[in-house]
Structures are given as C-alpha cells and as structure tokens.
Design a protein around this motif. Structure first.
Motif, PDB file in Angstrom:
ATOM      1  N   GLN A 192       0.750  -1.105  -0.057  1.00  0.00           N
ATOM      2  CA  GLN A 192       0.092   0.167   0.033  1.00  0.00           C
ATOM      3  C   GLN A 192       1.034   1.213  -0.064  1.00  0.00           C
ATOM      4  O   GLN A 192       0.286   2.527  -0.260  1.00  0.00           O
ATOM      5  N   GLY A 193       2.263   0.983   0.352  1.00  0.00           N
ATOM      6  CA  GLY A 193       3.012   2.432   0.343  1.00  0.00           C
ATOM      7  C   GLY A 193       4.505   2.057   0.201  1.00  0.00           C
ATOM      8  O   GLY A 193       4.772   0.759   0.643  1.00  0.00           O
TER       9      GLY A 193
ATOM     10  N   ILE B 196       8.644   4.033   0.069  1.00  0.00           N
ATOM     11  CA  ILE B 196       9.439   5.224   0.047  1.00  0.00           C
ATOM     12  C   ILE B 196      10.785   4.678  -0.124  1.00  0.00           C
ATOM     13  O   ILE B 196      11.226   3.901   0.641  1.00  0.00           O
TER      14      ILE B 196
ATOM     15  N   VAL C  67      11.262   7.980   6.543  1.00  0.00           N
ATOM     16  CA  VAL C  67      10.119   8.545   5.913  1.00  0.00           C
ATOM     17  C   VAL C  67       9.845  10.195   5.573  1.00  0.00           C
ATOM     18  O   VAL C  67       9.536  10.428   4.517  1.00  0.00           O
TER      19      VAL C  67
ATOM     20  N   VAL D 124       8.379   9.438  -2.360  1.00  0.00           N
ATOM     21  CA  VAL D 124       7.286   8.449  -2.414  1.00  0.00           C
ATOM     22  C   VAL D 124       7.485   7.629  -3.881  1.00  0.00           C
ATOM     23  O   VAL D 124       7.238   8.134  -4.904  1.00  0.00           O
TER      24      VAL D 124
ATOM     25  N   LYS E   9       5.167   4.764  -4.071  1.00  0.00           N
ATOM     26  CA  LYS E   9       3.818   4.238  -4.009  1.00  0.00           C
ATOM     27  C   LYS E   9       3.001   4.774  -2.967  1.00  0.00           C
ATOM     28  O   LYS E   9       3.457   4.748  -1.997  1.00  0.00           O
ATOM     29  N   ASP E  10       1.854   5.146  -3.206  1.00  0.00           N
ATOM     30  CA  ASP E  10       1.103   5.687  -1.949  1.00  0.00           C
ATOM     31  C   ASP E  10      -0.470   5.372  -2.391  1.00  0.00           C
ATOM     32  O   ASP E  10      -1.160   5.968  -3.357  1.00  0.00           O
ATOM     33  N   GLU E  11      -0.998   4.665  -1.485  1.00  0.00           N
ATOM     34  CA  GLU E  11      -2.594   4.314  -1.775  1.00  0.00           C
ATOM     35  C   GLU E  11      -3.358   5.054  -0.650  1.00  0.00           C
ATOM     36  O   GLU E  11      -4.310   4.591  -0.269  1.00  0.00           O
TER      37      GLU E  11
ATOM     38  N   VAL F 116       0.640   7.759   2.674  1.00  0.00           N
ATOM     39  CA  VAL F 116       1.877   7.933   2.914  1.00  0.00           C
ATOM     40  C   VAL F 116       2.176   9.193   3.149  1.00  0.00           C
ATOM     41  O   VAL F 116       3.069   9.737   4.073  1.00  0.00           O
ATOM     42  N   SER F 117       1.494  10.460   2.532  1.00  0.00           N
ATOM     43  CA  SER F 117       1.561  11.589   2.700  1.00  0.00           C
ATOM     44  C   SER F 117       1.419  12.118   4.251  1.00  0.00           C
ATOM     45  O   SER F 117       1.928  12.828   4.588  1.00  0.00           O
TER      46      SER F 117
ATOM     47  N   LYS G 136       4.223  11.056   6.246  1.00  0.00           N
ATOM     48  CA  LYS G 136       5.496  11.922   6.087  1.00  0.00           C
ATOM     49  C   LYS G 136       5.197  13.158   6.950  1.00  0.00           C
ATOM     50  O   LYS G 136       6.204  13.599   7.402  1.00  0.00           O
TER      51      LYS G 136
END
Length: 241
Positions: free
Chosen positions: A25-26, A28, A97, A102, A104-106, A109-110, A113
């Motif tokens: 799902q994420g 970094i 992090v 990034v 991949k980010d579902e 992740v933002s 961070k």
C-alpha cells in the motif's frame, strides 16, 4: 556488482517495488541516494507498508546492480517502531519517511511523512535533572578511565566509550536527536558545525598522536554548564532503611 550495471536509484527502486511488493500500500525510497550523498558503497533504503504482512522484517537483496535494504511494516508495526525510535532518541524510521521519495501511495503515505516531519521537529523528550546527573557520573567515570589508561588498547576503547557518551550528552541536553556510527558526526553537525569540528579534532588528536588533553578540555567544557564532573556524593538506587 559494479556501478556500471546500476540503473538510476529511483528507477531501480520503482522496479524493485513492482517486482517484490506489487501488492503493497505504500513505498518510500530513503537514504543517501535521496540526500545526494551516495558513494560507491551506498545502497537503496526502501520502506514498505504492506497490510498483509503479519509482522515487520528487514531484508537485504541485490537488484539492478544495487544492494537494497528493505524495511517492511504493516501500519501497526510501523507505529510501534516510530514510538521505539523516538524513545531511544534515534529516529531512524521517521528520518527515512520524512526525507524519502514516495514510490507508491494508496492514500496514507503523505500523512505518514507529515507526522514524521512533526516528530523530528519536536525533538526527543527532555532529560530530567536526575538523568543528567547520572550521565555526568558515567562520563566522569569514562574520562577517568581514559586519562588513567597506560595501555594503548585500553585508552582507545575508553575513548570510544567517552565519545559516544559525550555526543549523547551534548545533543540530549540541547533537545536534539542522537545518532550512532557515522550518524554521531552527522547529528553533531546538524546541531552545531563548529562544535562538531572541535569534537572530531579532539578525538582525532588522540587517535593519531596519543594527545589526551584536547579530549579532557572538550569533556570539561561539555559538563561545566551542568555542574562539571560528578563522583563524590553521587548515589543511585539507594533506599532509606
């Protein structure tokens, strides 16, 4: 593998994630390649968030000409590791992090961070007066061992211990994160570049020329604002009868 076979870090990292963690799902990419500090021995540090893994793990793989270190977490283990890192004042995972690119980010992740950046800005929990006194005592003990060591080997490893304790003391009493290995110097530089140079020069003078006095002066200067060396009168764990 030689550097000639290497793809660009970001391309190699994306291919690695697609090949090994397509369902995550994420993801970094962090480390020296992100900071523009890569060397011939640098690897790709990749943080993976995958809710299907039952527990966190770390794995090292060669891929696309790069050594890859992958740190795999589910969201629960990620939060546990962040908490542990902050309690130790060594925020390895939050740093990765926060500084990372990034891949991949579902959808979360933002926010990870942002949380990491806020934690790093806050700094570690402040030491109490009691903790500072305990640290003063152990620094004093290490300094005495260093000064009194007639055997070169004993002096070298006493210096190593003293350097670690001093770096921790300076940074923690100033509300800063600490490091280990090469991050001792990097953390000191982030705090105060001139102090970091004085610190390194003092220990370098000992390692090269067996000159102890600069380390002694450095230690006394670090301890002075907090009461100086501590031996007589120190007590820990004693209970009243």
């Amino acid at each position: 593998m030689g550097n000639v076979l290497r793809k660009k870090p970001i391309d190699a990292a994306r291919e690695f994630v697609a090949s090994y963690f397509a369902g995550c799902q994420g993801a970094i990419l962090a480390g020296s390649v992100v900071r523009g500090e890569e060397t011939g021995t640098s690897d790709l540090d990749i943080v993976i968030i995958d809710q299907t893994v039952p527990s966190s793990y770390r794995e090292s793989i060669f891929e696309n000409g790069w050594p890859v270190e992958v740190f795999v977490h589910n969201l629960t283990s990620y939060q546990q590791y962040v908490k542990s890192d902050c309690e130790r004042a060594k925020p390895c995972l939050p740093k990765m992090v926060s500084e990372g690119i990034v891949l991949k980010d579902e959808g979360f992740v933002s926010s990870m961070k942002k949380e990491a950046e806020e934690l790093l800005a806050q700094g570690p929990k402040r030491w109490s007066k009691e903790t500072i006194d305990v640290k003063r005592y152990f620094i004093t003990d290490a300094l005495d061992d260093f000064i009194g060591a007639a055997d070169r080997g004993e002096a070298i490893f006493s210096a190593n211990t003293l350097a670690g304790l001093l770096h921790e003391f300076v940074l923690r009493t100033n509300g800063k994160w600490i490091g280990s290995s090469k991050w001792i110097v990097r953390s000191l530089k982030q705090f105060d570049a001139q102090f970091a140079k004085t610190f390194v020069d003092a220990f370098d003078a000992f390692y090269q020329y067996n000159e102890k006095n600069r380390v002694l002066i450095l230690t006394e200067n670090v301890l002075r604002p907090h009461g100086g060396r501590l031996f007589e009168g120190f007590s820990s764990g004693k209970t009243n009868q």
